[in-house]
Enzyme design. Structure first.
Site, PDB file in Angstrom:
ATOM      1  N   GLY A  13       0.705  -1.281  -0.103  1.00 49.11           N
ATOM      2  CA  GLY A  13       0.165   0.003  -0.091  1.00 49.11           C
ATOM      3  C   GLY A  13       0.878   1.216   0.113  1.00 49.11           C
ATOM      4  O   GLY A  13       0.453   2.290   0.455  1.00 49.11           O
ATOM      5  N   ASN A  15       1.260   3.133  -2.413  1.00 50.30           N
ATOM      6  CA  ASN A  15       0.691   4.290  -3.398  1.00 50.30           C
ATOM      7  C   ASN A  15      -0.585   4.786  -2.637  1.00 50.30           C
ATOM      8  O   ASN A  15      -0.606   5.858  -2.664  1.00 50.30           O
ATOM      9  CB  ASN A  15       0.173   3.655  -4.631  1.00 50.30           C
ATOM     10  CG  ASN A  15       1.179   3.555  -5.756  1.00 50.30           C
ATOM     11  OD1 ASN A  15       1.683   4.624  -6.329  1.00 50.30           O
ATOM     12  ND2 ASN A  15       2.082   2.419  -6.040  1.00 50.30           N
ATOM     13  N   MET A  95      -4.588  -6.469  -6.745  1.00 51.09           N
ATOM     14  CA  MET A  95      -4.073  -7.718  -7.798  1.00 51.09           C
ATOM     15  C   MET A  95      -5.364  -8.554  -8.018  1.00 51.09           C
ATOM     16  O   MET A  95      -5.085  -9.776  -8.422  1.00 51.09           O
ATOM     17  CB  MET A  95      -3.051  -8.594  -6.989  1.00 51.09           C
ATOM     18  CG  MET A  95      -1.973  -7.412  -6.666  1.00 51.09           C
ATOM     19  SD  MET A  95      -0.823  -6.718  -8.035  1.00 51.09           S
ATOM     20  CE  MET A  95      -0.307  -7.996  -8.778  1.00 51.09           C
ATOM     21  N   ARG A  96      -6.421  -8.319  -7.970  1.00 51.60           N
ATOM     22  CA  ARG A  96      -7.627  -9.165  -8.596  1.00 51.60           C
ATOM     23  C   ARG A  96      -8.045  -8.338  -9.673  1.00 51.60           C
ATOM     24  O   ARG A  96      -8.599  -7.493  -9.601  1.00 51.60           O
ATOM     25  CB  ARG A  96      -8.529  -9.266  -7.149  1.00 51.60           C
ATOM     26  CG  ARG A  96      -9.731 -10.072  -7.630  1.00 51.60           C
ATOM     27  CD  ARG A  96      -9.915 -11.438  -6.605  1.00 51.60           C
ATOM     28  NE  ARG A  96     -10.930 -12.018  -6.942  1.00 51.60           N
ATOM     29  CZ  ARG A  96     -10.859 -13.271  -7.561  1.00 51.60           C
ATOM     30  NH1 ARG A  96      -9.776 -13.854  -7.622  1.00 51.60           N
ATOM     31  NH2 ARG A  96     -11.939 -14.069  -7.759  1.00 51.60           N
ATOM     32  N   LEU A  98     -11.000  -7.517 -11.889  1.00 51.61           N
ATOM     33  CA  LEU A  98     -12.370  -7.063 -11.760  1.00 51.61           C
ATOM     34  C   LEU A  98     -13.367  -7.662 -12.880  1.00 51.61           C
ATOM     35  O   LEU A  98     -12.777  -7.511 -14.025  1.00 51.61           O
ATOM     36  CB  LEU A  98     -12.808  -5.721 -11.453  1.00 51.61           C
ATOM     37  CG  LEU A  98     -12.105  -5.203  -9.971  1.00 51.61           C
ATOM     38  CD1 LEU A  98     -11.871  -3.754 -10.084  1.00 51.61           C
ATOM     39  CD2 LEU A  98     -13.059  -5.612  -8.812  1.00 51.61           C
ATOM     40  N   ASN A 112      -6.629   3.078 -12.222  1.00 44.75           N
ATOM     41  CA  ASN A 112      -5.640   2.234 -12.060  1.00 44.75           C
ATOM     42  C   ASN A 112      -4.068   2.555 -12.158  1.00 44.75           C
ATOM     43  O   ASN A 112      -3.949   3.456 -13.186  1.00 44.75           O
ATOM     44  CB  ASN A 112      -5.820   0.761 -12.591  1.00 44.75           C
ATOM     45  CG  ASN A 112      -4.885  -0.300 -12.378  1.00 44.75           C
ATOM     46  OD1 ASN A 112      -4.496  -0.463 -11.169  1.00 44.75           O
ATOM     47  ND2 ASN A 112      -4.188  -1.028 -13.273  1.00 44.75           N
ATOM     48  N   HIS A 114      -0.334   1.361 -13.379  1.00 39.59           N
ATOM     49  CA  HIS A 114       0.330   0.190 -13.861  1.00 39.59           C
ATOM     50  C   HIS A 114       1.769   0.600 -14.069  1.00 39.59           C
ATOM     51  O   HIS A 114       2.313   1.529 -14.678  1.00 39.59           O
ATOM     52  CB  HIS A 114      -0.243  -0.175 -15.272  1.00 39.59           C
ATOM     53  CG  HIS A 114       0.297  -1.496 -15.907  1.00 39.59           C
ATOM     54  ND1 HIS A 114       0.205  -2.710 -15.116  1.00 39.59           N
ATOM     55  CD2 HIS A 114       1.345  -1.625 -16.890  1.00 39.59           C
ATOM     56  CE1 HIS A 114       0.949  -3.504 -15.987  1.00 39.59           C
ATOM     57  NE2 HIS A 114       1.582  -3.137 -16.763  1.00 39.59           N
ATOM     58  N   GLY A 148     -10.844  -4.712 -20.275  1.00 40.32           N
ATOM     59  CA  GLY A 148      -9.702  -5.451 -20.932  1.00 40.32           C
ATOM     60  C   GLY A 148      -8.588  -4.854 -19.782  1.00 40.32           C
ATOM     61  O   GLY A 148      -8.496  -3.883 -19.433  1.00 40.32           O
ATOM     62  N   ASP A 150      -5.458  -3.515 -17.961  1.00 42.19           N
ATOM     63  CA  ASP A 150      -4.533  -2.364 -18.467  1.00 42.19           C
ATOM     64  C   ASP A 150      -4.619  -2.029 -19.762  1.00 42.19           C
ATOM     65  O   ASP A 150      -3.804  -1.588 -20.615  1.00 42.19           O
ATOM     66  CB  ASP A 150      -3.131  -3.041 -18.461  1.00 42.19           C
ATOM     67  CG  ASP A 150      -2.808  -3.703 -17.048  1.00 42.19           C
ATOM     68  OD1 ASP A 150      -3.182  -3.051 -15.960  1.00 42.19           O
ATOM     69  OD2 ASP A 150      -2.096  -4.864 -17.028  1.00 42.19           O
TER      70      ASP A 150
END
Ligand code: GRF
Length: 197
Positions: A13, A15, A95-96, A98, A112, A114, A148, A150
């Site tokens: 955590g 970020n 890391m899941r 959606l 998000n 990346h 999709g 990223d």
């Protein structure tokens, strides 16, 4: 109007911490937001302890008992978001994956970060792949979340020069520093795009 965000994490955590620091010193130019909730799919995520200690509401719902069935896990998650009046979701090391339905429901209200310069190196092990590809420049990207992985529209990015002597670890650590700089700025941009005049 102060936007209530939920930050989703799965691990350390850092970020989230950068965003929490930013929330504490918003300037009049920044779009006002508050952290209404930190959510994790991993009850042992280190970041949950930190958020709790800051007095931020934390909720964790372990995804493992639900197996491959995302529907029930996400329905519980959505209920928690609605009950707490969340307007906007910030994925920060969540890391899941959606489901398309969840992404559709929060379309235009979920971003998000990346650790690569998208569209390069979608998915995992981005630092290793950047080194293996002989890239000269690497970095991180904040994007809108679409179904999709990223693939959503890019909001902003931050570049990191790859050095000859870089290892996966040294590169990861400089990219993480860049993420902490990028995410507050990109969140501000995203909130202005979504809720500004
Ligand atoms: C970050 O590198 C983020 O880009 C990636 O996972 C890492 C999470 O780090 N998706 P932290 O939990 O924010 O420290």
């Amino acid at each position: 109007m102060t936007i209530k965000i939920a930050i989703f994490i799965s691990g350390r955590g850092s970020n989230m911490q950068a965003l929490a620091a930013h929330a504490k010193c918003l300037s009049p130019q920044d779009f006002p937001f508050e952290i209404g909730l930190v959510f994790s799919n991993n009850p042992d995520a280190l970041g949950l302890e930190w958020a709790k200690a800051q007095g931020i509401l934390t909720i964790s719902i372990d995804h493992r008992p639900y197996g491959k069935n995302r529907t029930v896990h996400e329905a519980l998650l959505n209920k928690a978001l609605l009950l707490n009046g969340i307007d906007f979701i910030v994925l920060a090391g969540y890391m899941r994956v959606l489901s398309a339905d969840f992404c559709e429901m929060w379309d235009g209200r979920m971003i998000n970060i990346h650790p690569s310069l998208l569209p390069l190196h979608k998915g995992l092990n981005t630092h290793r792949r950047a080194l293996e590809s002989g890239d000269k420049v690497h970095g991180c990207t904040v994007h809108w979340v679409s179904a999709g992985v990223d693939e959503g529209q890019i909001i902003d990015s931050e570049s990191v020069t790859i050095l000859k002597e870089d290892t996966e670890e040294s590169l990861a650590s400089r990219v993480l520093e860049a993420e902490h700089k990028l995410y507050p700025r990109a969140l501000d941009k995203a909130l202005k795009q979504r809720f500004g005049q």
